[in-house]
Design a protein around this motif. Structure first.
Motif, PDB file in Angstrom:
ATOM      1  N   SER A 234      48.689  -8.967  21.203  1.00 36.98           N
ATOM      2  CA  SER A 234      49.302  -8.307  22.354  1.00 36.98           C
ATOM      3  C   SER A 234      49.019  -9.038  23.653  1.00 36.98           C
ATOM      4  N   GLU A 235      50.092  -9.278  24.407  1.00 37.03           N
ATOM      5  CA  GLU A 235      50.039  -9.834  25.761  1.00 37.03           C
ATOM      6  C   GLU A 235      49.620 -11.297  25.815  1.00 37.03           C
TER       7      GLU A 235
ATOM      8  N   GLN B 271      59.521  -9.680  24.269  1.00 38.34           N
ATOM      9  CA  GLN B 271      58.150 -10.035  24.637  1.00 38.34           C
ATOM     10  C   GLN B 271      57.263 -10.091  23.404  1.00 38.34           C
ATOM     11  N   GLU B 272      57.398  -9.123  22.512  1.00 34.37           N
ATOM     12  CA  GLU B 272      56.598  -9.131  21.286  1.00 34.37           C
ATOM     13  C   GLU B 272      56.929 -10.351  20.427  1.00 34.37           C
TER      14      GLU B 272
ATOM     15  N   GLU C  18      55.064 -13.405  21.243  1.00 35.58           N
ATOM     16  CA  GLU C  18      53.634 -13.361  20.915  1.00 35.58           C
ATOM     17  C   GLU C  18      53.345 -13.781  19.471  1.00 35.58           C
TER      18      GLU C  18
ATOM     19  N   LYS D 170      41.421 -12.008  28.034  1.00 30.09           N
ATOM     20  CA  LYS D 170      41.463 -10.588  28.368  1.00 30.09           C
ATOM     21  C   LYS D 170      40.446 -10.203  29.447  1.00 30.09           C
TER      22      LYS D 170
END
Length: 376
Positions: A298-299, A341-342, A345, A375
């Protein structure tokens, strides 16, 4: 640099390399020539055809050699469309098929095509397939093993449905050839493709099986090689090398599967500290090739993660090597219903013969460190 991209390509096996050199120097004659040099090459070629047919459990009369999986997919589909079981202009294909399948379907004129997505487990919904079939459906194209996430489609069940409705079935066996025992399902399809460089054979060689009962017409007219299936002098040394690699890999199927299951477990466990960010796309163990792990974090964009891993000495990928240079995400991310967006990734990690336990642990720890630094 430690290699974790075996789903893209593999190094040439040393024994297969020796076969390639020997065939190149001793069996260099054109297999279509009538002199003794040509006859020797032709004998070797037919021996390879028979050996591969035995490994696959099919009639050698339906086996043709090509330049690889992409060309194989193209020629197989064109062959099936030249000899449909019934009249119609409707085709069903998996949305996550290899780019070569999408390429040949996109160029067809006058056909309607239905693309089937994947469910959350990375499999085609059989009921959705049944609903998609119309009286006009003449071809279904579904790959056996997805190259991005390693899920294994139920080809045996799909083949039964296609038989009931007089529909040809083509399956891309490129990722399953040499990694799964194909003897049970290979005879059930109308055609399948395979490639040498995914199984520690040379690049630029592969093959296609087309059921000998199908009276196909050649896409390239006037060709004399491979009984007219494709033009061009047959690459006998590469075929011999691929055959040697296939024999070797097929003899190790059970041991390899057990080892890859262990390595997969180790990698997943090593990612436990960041498990809240990791999303692995996989099916149940009996429908999953353990050597391919498709996931997203994620992200964190997959391309950035791939480059960071490369900086730390690990080669992973963001999906099929055939898609490099394209801006569109891997087809499997669309088939899974991921957002743009996913999809960005997504990364892929794949194991091979030389993958070591300690290297898998190091890769997992490196990914965890990269994520934590990002993160925090």
């Amino acid at each position: 640099m430690i290699y974790f991209d075996f789903a893209a390509t593999t190094p040439l096996d040393p024994e297969a390399a020796e076969v390639f050199v020997q065939a190149s120097t001793e069996f260099f004659g054109n297999s279509s020539s009538l002199h003794d040099f040509g006859g020797q090459s032709q004998d070797l070629l037919e021996n390879c055809r028979e050996e591969l047919a035995n490994l696959l459990g099919v009639n050698k009369k339906g086996l043709y050699f090509t330049s690889g999986g992409s060309e194989g997919n193209f020629l197989a589909i064109e062959a099936l469309l030249s000899a449909p079981k019934k009249n119609g202009k409707h085709i069903i294909a998996g949305m996550a098929e290899h780019s070569s399948i999408h390429g040949v379907l996109n160029r067809l004129e006058g056909y309607s095509i239905t693309y089937l997505p994947l469910n959350s487990s990375g499999l085609i919904d059989i009921e959705e397939l049944k609903r998609a079939i119309t009286p006009q459906t003449i071809l279904v194209a579904v790959q056996h093993v997805n190259s991005e996430i390693g899920t294994i489609q139920p080809i045996e069940e799909i083949a039964g449905i296609c038989r009931e409705h007089d529909i040809h079935l083509h399956s891309d066996f490129v990722q399953s050839f040499g990694k799964i025992d194909l003897k049970k399902i290979a005879p059930l399809v109308s055609s399948f493709s395979f490639s040498g460089h995914k199984i520690y054979g040379p690049k630029g060689v592969g093959g296609v099986y087309v059921d000998p009962a199908i009276s196909w017409s050649a896409f390239f007219p006037g060709g004399s090689h491979e009984r007219g299936f494709r033009p061009g002098t047959v690459n006998v040394p590469a075929i011999a090398s691929m055959t040697a690699a296939a024999q070797k890999l097929t003899s190790q199927l059970v041991q390899s599967c057990d080892r890859f299951l262990e390595l997969r477990t180790i990698l997943v466990q090593s990612l436990d500290p960041i498990k809240n960010f990791v999303h692995i796309y996989q099916a149940a163990p009996d429908s999953q090739l353990p050597s391919i792990i498709g996931l997203r974090i994620s992200e964190i964009e997959g391309q950035w993660m791939m480059l960071e891993c490369n900086r730390y000495g690990f080669a992973i990928s963001t999906g099929s090597a055939c898609q490099i240079g394209m801006q569109a995400p891997a087809k499997v991310t669309q088939a899974l219903g991921l957002s743009p967006q996913e999809a960005k990734e997504f990364i892929r990690i794949s194991f091979g013969k030389t993958t070591k336990r300690e290297d898998v642990v190091k890769l997992g720890e490196t990914i965890v460190d990269i994520v934590k630094k990002f993160k925090l």
